[in-house]
Structures are given as C-alpha cells and as structure tokens.
Design a protein around this motif. Structure first.
Motif, mmCIF file in Angstrom:
data_model
loop_
_atom_site.group_PDB
_atom_site.id
_atom_site.type_symbol
_atom_site.label_atom_id
_atom_site.label_comp_id
_atom_site.label_asym_id
_atom_site.label_seq_id
_atom_site.Cartn_x
_atom_site.Cartn_y
_atom_site.Cartn_z
ATOM 1 N N ILE A 279 -10.716 3.312 4.842
ATOM 2 C CA ILE A 279 -9.494 2.356 3.897
ATOM 3 C C ILE A 279 -8.588 3.372 3.705
ATOM 4 C CG2 ILE A 279 -9.476 1.362 1.850
ATOM 5 C CD1 ILE A 279 -12.526 0.385 3.220
ATOM 6 N N MET A 280 -8.749 4.375 2.578
ATOM 7 C CA MET A 280 -7.531 5.112 1.520
ATOM 8 C C MET A 280 -6.733 5.746 2.702
ATOM 9 S SD MET A 280 -6.976 5.851 -1.556
ATOM 10 C CE MET A 280 -8.205 4.995 -2.821
ATOM 11 N N PRO A 281 -6.611 6.401 3.740
ATOM 12 C CA PRO A 281 -5.001 6.344 4.540
ATOM 13 C C PRO A 281 -4.915 5.891 5.169
ATOM 14 C CG PRO A 281 -7.599 8.241 4.891
ATOM 15 C CD PRO A 281 -8.475 7.198 4.417
ATOM 16 N N LYS A 282 -5.522 4.747 5.003
ATOM 17 C CA LYS A 282 -5.045 3.194 5.563
ATOM 18 C C LYS A 282 -3.694 2.881 4.367
ATOM 19 C CE LYS A 282 -7.701 2.058 9.357
ATOM 20 N NZ LYS A 282 -8.832 0.598 9.577
ATOM 21 N N LEU A 283 -4.235 2.749 3.522
ATOM 22 C CA LEU A 283 -3.570 2.334 2.113
ATOM 23 C C LEU A 283 -2.453 3.184 1.790
ATOM 24 C CD1 LEU A 283 -3.839 0.143 0.099
ATOM 25 C CD2 LEU A 283 -4.613 1.503 -0.781
ATOM 26 N N LEU A 284 -2.242 4.150 1.720
ATOM 27 C CA LEU A 284 -1.149 5.207 1.316
ATOM 28 C C LEU A 284 -0.385 5.115 2.679
ATOM 29 C CD1 LEU A 284 -3.641 8.687 0.077
ATOM 30 C CD2 LEU A 284 -2.762 6.389 -1.646
ATOM 31 N N SER A 285 -0.408 5.160 3.534
ATOM 32 C CA SER A 285 0.575 5.155 4.726
ATOM 33 C C SER A 285 1.066 3.413 4.673
ATOM 34 C CB SER A 285 -0.093 4.970 6.547
ATOM 35 O OG SER A 285 -0.360 6.602 6.527
ATOM 36 N N HIS A 286 0.313 2.681 3.564
ATOM 37 C CA HIS A 286 0.427 1.094 4.374
ATOM 38 C C HIS A 286 1.504 1.322 3.080
ATOM 39 C CE1 HIS A 286 0.661 -2.988 5.009
ATOM 40 N NE2 HIS A 286 0.498 -3.543 3.901
ATOM 41 N N LEU A 287 0.581 2.111 1.693
ATOM 42 C CA LEU A 287 1.924 2.054 0.291
ATOM 43 C C LEU A 287 3.885 2.896 1.091
ATOM 44 C CD1 LEU A 287 -0.528 2.820 -2.266
ATOM 45 C CD2 LEU A 287 0.333 0.382 -1.753
ATOM 46 N N ASP A 288 3.004 3.516 1.739
ATOM 47 C CA ASP A 288 4.639 4.034 1.867
ATOM 48 C C ASP A 288 5.961 3.433 2.916
ATOM 49 O OD1 ASP A 288 6.260 6.573 2.886
ATOM 50 O OD2 ASP A 288 5.294 6.933 4.320
ATOM 51 N N ASN A 289 4.610 2.947 3.594
ATOM 52 C CA ASN A 289 5.163 1.991 5.533
ATOM 53 C C ASN A 289 5.997 0.918 4.192
ATOM 54 O OD1 ASN A 289 4.382 3.911 7.201
ATOM 55 N ND2 ASN A 289 3.327 2.760 7.862
ATOM 56 N N ASN A 290 5.543 0.139 3.635
ATOM 57 C CA ASN A 290 6.401 -0.976 2.457
ATOM 58 C C ASN A 290 7.178 -0.563 1.631
ATOM 59 O OD1 ASN A 290 4.845 -2.717 4.143
ATOM 60 N ND2 ASN A 290 3.113 -3.042 2.518
ATOM 61 N N GLY A 291 7.151 0.687 1.080
ATOM 62 C CA GLY A 291 8.037 1.702 0.340
ATOM 63 C C GLY A 291 9.143 1.744 1.092
#
Length: 118
Positions: free
Chosen positions: A105-117
């Motif tokens: 969950i955390m790696p997906k969340l962190l990747s998602h935050l970067d991708n959306n940024g």
C-alpha cells in the motif's frame, strides 16, 4: 485495497493519507512548475519520499493548530516546536508501511503522489 482515486476522471479519493489537501500541498511544494524539485530531480521523488509526506502532514497539523482556538494564533513553524510532530508522523507512516507491506500500500501511495504531482 480501495482505489487511490483518479482526479483526471473525477474518481474521488478516500482512505488513509488520501485527503486532497495532501496532494495539493505536495503539488504546490514540489511540482509547481518545470523548475521545481519534484520535476528536476525525479531520482529523489520517484516514488515520493515518505519523509516528504511526514513533512506535509506536519505542516497541515501546524496550520490546524494555528486555528484551534477559533482565531488565528501565529505559531512559528520551527524545528524545536515541530520536530516531535514530524517524527511522530514519520514513525506512523513507517509503521503503516510495515503493517501493510504484503499489500504494498505505501509504495503504491508514494508512487501515486509523485505521478499526480507530475
């Protein structure tokens, strides 16, 4: 795991660490334009660093504290005052990552935050 949401398709975010203020603060702080750190240094932001999420959560908490009385009281945002708050957020993020590591969950969340940024 519930979807992390998709702002481009109007799919709302829901769940832990998915409030829109977190992404908005990350975008303003690190992805504002093509010369911002998140864009210039992808080696440090892919995925978004957990320490960065802890910092954003600390800033959000500081802003809430300023208004806790109903009136704005200026609270200096400095290390002596907010280091314990930051450390607590970082420890909670690490604990959450460890407890959910099988689901990534955390790696997906962190990747998602970067991708959306971006």
């Amino acid at each position: 795991m519930q979807s992390l949401g998709d702002p481009e398709n109007n799919i709302p975010r829901s769940g832990l660490y998915e409030n829109k203020i977190i992404q908005k603060a990350i975008n303003i702080s690190f992805y504002k334009n093509k010369r911002d750190e998140g864009v210039l240094y992808p080696e440090y932001f892919q995925p978004f660093p957990m320490a960065g999420v802890a910092l954003i959560l600390t800033v959000v908490e500081a802003c809430i504290d300023e208004w806790s009385s109903g009136d704005r009281n200026n609270i200096p945002f400095n290390e002596p005052t907010f280091r314990p708050v930051y450390q607590n957020h970082l420890n909670q993020l690490r604990k959450f990552a460890a407890l959910t590591k099988d689901h990534e969950i955390m790696p997906k969340l962190l990747s998602h935050l970067d991708n959306n940024g971006r």
